[in-house]
Design a protein around this motif. Structure first.
Motif, PDB file in Angstrom:
ATOM      1  N   THR A  71      -1.220  -1.117  -3.911  1.00  0.00           N
ATOM      2  CA  THR A  71      -0.336  -1.056  -5.075  1.00  0.00           C
ATOM      3  C   THR A  71       0.107  -2.431  -5.573  1.00  0.00           C
ATOM      4  O   THR A  71       0.598  -2.539  -6.700  1.00  0.00           O
ATOM      5  CB  THR A  71       0.924  -0.231  -4.754  1.00  0.00           C
ATOM      6  OG1 THR A  71       1.604  -0.808  -3.629  1.00  0.00           O
ATOM      7  CG2 THR A  71       0.550   1.213  -4.441  1.00  0.00           C
ATOM      8  N   GLU A  82      -5.003   8.820   3.117  1.00  0.00           N
ATOM      9  CA  GLU A  82      -5.372   8.138   1.871  1.00  0.00           C
ATOM     10  C   GLU A  82      -4.542   6.870   1.794  1.00  0.00           C
ATOM     11  O   GLU A  82      -3.313   6.919   1.899  1.00  0.00           O
ATOM     12  CB  GLU A  82      -5.098   9.039   0.677  1.00  0.00           C
ATOM     13  CG  GLU A  82      -5.524   8.446  -0.644  1.00  0.00           C
ATOM     14  CD  GLU A  82      -5.273   9.399  -1.809  1.00  0.00           C
ATOM     15  OE1 GLU A  82      -5.776   9.125  -2.917  1.00  0.00           O
ATOM     16  OE2 GLU A  82      -4.550  10.391  -1.624  1.00  0.00           O
ATOM     17  N   LYS A 116      -3.810   3.589  -0.574  1.00  0.00           N
ATOM     18  CA  LYS A 116      -3.990   3.031  -1.910  1.00  0.00           C
ATOM     19  C   LYS A 116      -3.268   1.688  -2.023  1.00  0.00           C
ATOM     20  O   LYS A 116      -2.062   1.609  -1.764  1.00  0.00           O
ATOM     21  CB  LYS A 116      -3.415   3.975  -2.974  1.00  0.00           C
ATOM     22  CG  LYS A 116      -4.182   5.264  -3.163  1.00  0.00           C
ATOM     23  CD  LYS A 116      -3.547   6.078  -4.296  1.00  0.00           C
ATOM     24  CE  LYS A 116      -4.308   7.366  -4.551  1.00  0.00           C
ATOM     25  NZ  LYS A 116      -3.693   8.170  -5.660  1.00  0.00           N
ATOM     26  N   PHE A 145       0.841  -1.193   0.000  1.00  0.00           N
ATOM     27  CA  PHE A 145       0.000   0.000   0.000  1.00  0.00           C
ATOM     28  C   PHE A 145       0.880   1.247   0.000  1.00  0.00           C
ATOM     29  O   PHE A 145       1.994   1.233   0.527  1.00  0.00           O
ATOM     30  CB  PHE A 145      -0.888   0.046   1.252  1.00  0.00           C
ATOM     31  CG  PHE A 145      -1.851  -1.114   1.370  1.00  0.00           C
ATOM     32  CD1 PHE A 145      -3.145  -1.002   0.890  1.00  0.00           C
ATOM     33  CD2 PHE A 145      -1.457  -2.306   1.962  1.00  0.00           C
ATOM     34  CE1 PHE A 145      -4.030  -2.068   0.996  1.00  0.00           C
ATOM     35  CE2 PHE A 145      -2.332  -3.374   2.087  1.00  0.00           C
ATOM     36  CZ  PHE A 145      -3.622  -3.247   1.599  1.00  0.00           C
TER      37      PHE A 145
END
Length: 427
Positions: A331, A327, A329, A225
């Motif tokens: 990956t 945030e 995300k 992440f």
């Protein structure tokens, strides 16, 4: 009893350890560094020289050589039944910018030494045997890693892969053409009878446990992440501690949680914050933003998810406590992998038959075998590396351990060849 069966029942190792070591050292001269390592990035002229040397050696060993459109090299030793799918072995010969002599290269040259040994002993297998040099396993010059095996396993398309660029804007396709290794063989659709990969452990477990052979059960699942924490930049002097929205304070709680959670989910758990940048990066400004990477690994899917959930709770709570937003995300997501039981047993039986100390182990790193395991039965063999150090110019391994790992590979491939011929391994 066949000559191959004689080997499987013998306690002799048969492998010429000196020949294997000499080949490793000869290959290591191509891209040798002052500190004793190797810098041989994928699809450079040094990589071409190393590929040329492997092809020369393979042809001298009586192999037919073919090259596919992404540059993977296949050296085939014919079997008595050419209709059978090949028993394959291999790895890579590209390195990190500050790499060592053994990562990847041992797997390729151990496979070549197996073929040379079978030639010495005048043994013909039923299934063909292949040694493969996979293109760009490291991903140092052209992301992603495990590129060649990924195309072979149809994880990446050839067209997208050939269009990948390095930092100078050179594409994979251009680099392949420049070194003369854009081959004509189709990149996919080939049957795999079985696949074995010999490799240095790249970790300290075997050395710590005084074991020569690691019987690799599988590979850890990985979830990565990118996390951004946002607070407010403010002057480090006039802003009271209780009124700060310090993103780095929040990040420190996350770092501690990643390590705490990984330690709580042993065995086989790893948690790492590999990159962390605080902004604006001034000594008298409270950090208003932190960007960081999170790397979670485990062999069990449920426990991998549990690790992530627990850290996510810490992210939520620390952001509330310090007035931050975030945030997160994803990956990368590689599921845990268990290697084929027949291949794992073949490695373990080989180690036992040779009287070598061994233990079950899991791979914490990615290898080409992970992609090959989706095409047919696969397994891996680990040998110790000094201090557990790899991806480093001081990477080192004991010649005796390398020869032992190669002897296990010889037996495992012979056992797999017989199993493929008898229909006991799925193609």
């Amino acid at each position: 009893m066949s000559a191959a069966q004689d080997i499987l029942q013998s306690t002799q190792r048969h492998i010429d350890g000196d020949r294997l070591w000499t080949s490793l050292m000869d290959l290591a001269r191509l891209g040798a560094t002052a500190k004793g390592g190797v810098c041989r990035l994928a699809l450079t002229d040094l990589d071409r020289q190393a590929r040329d040397l492997f092809v020369q050696w393979a042809e001298a060993a009586g192999c037919s050589v073919s090259i596919d459109a992404v540059g993977n090299i296949f050296a085939r030793r014919a079997g008595s039944n050419p209709q059978l799918p090949p028993v394959m072995t291999g790895s890579h010969i590209d390195t990190q910018p500050t790499g060592g002599k053994f990562d990847g290269c041992f797997g390729v040259l151990a496979g070549l030494e197996v073929l040379r040994t079978l030639n010495d002993l005048k043994i013909e297998t039923q299934a063909p045997l292949e040694v493969v040099v996979w293109t760009n396993e490291e991903g140092s010059r052209f992301p992603p890693c495990m590129m060649g095996s990924g195309v072979y396993a149809e994880k990446f398309t050839l067209e997208e892969t050939l269009a990948k660029t390095d930092a100078e804007g050179i594409t994979v396709g251009q680099a392949l053409n420049a070194i003369g290794y854009a081959g004509e063989r189709a990149v996919s659709g080939h049957a795999v009878g079985a696949y074995f990969e010999a490799h240095i452990e790249q970790g300290p477990i075997l050395e710590d446990q005084h074991k020569t052979i690691g019987v690799v059960l599988g590979a850890l699942g990985q979830k990565w992440f990118d996390l951004t924490l946002r607070g407010v930049e403010a002057h480090a002097g006039p802003t009271p501690m209780h009124l700060r929205r310090d993103a780095l304070v929040g990040a420190s709680a996350v770092v501690a949680a990643v390590n705490r959670v990984a330690l709580a989910h042993q065995p086989h758990a790893c948690g790492t914050v590999g990159c962390l940048q605080a902004y604006p990066g001034s000594r008298n400004v409270i950090p208003g933003e932190v960007r960081m990477t999170l790397d979670f690994r485990h062999l069990e899917p449920a426990r991998l998810d549990s690790m992530i959930d627990q850290v996510r709770q810490v992210i939520d709570s620390t952001c509330q406590q310090h007035g931050l937003s975030f945030e997160l995300k994803p990956t990368a997501d590689f599921p845990p992998l268990y290697f084929d039981k027949g291949c794992v047993d073949a490695v373990r039986d080989a180690a036992q038959g040779l009287g070598l100390s061994h233990m079950d182990i899991v791979s914490g790193a990615g290898h080409d075998a992970i992609f090959l395991a989706e095409l047919g039965p696969a397994g891996m063999i680990f040998v110790p590396c000094e201090g557990g150090i790899s991806h480093n110019e001081i990477e080192n391994a004991d010649p005796a351990d390398l020869a032992a790992g190669c002897a296990v590979l010889l037996r495992a491939m012979l056992a797999a060849s017989e199993a493929v011929a008898n229909g006991q391994l799925a193609a």
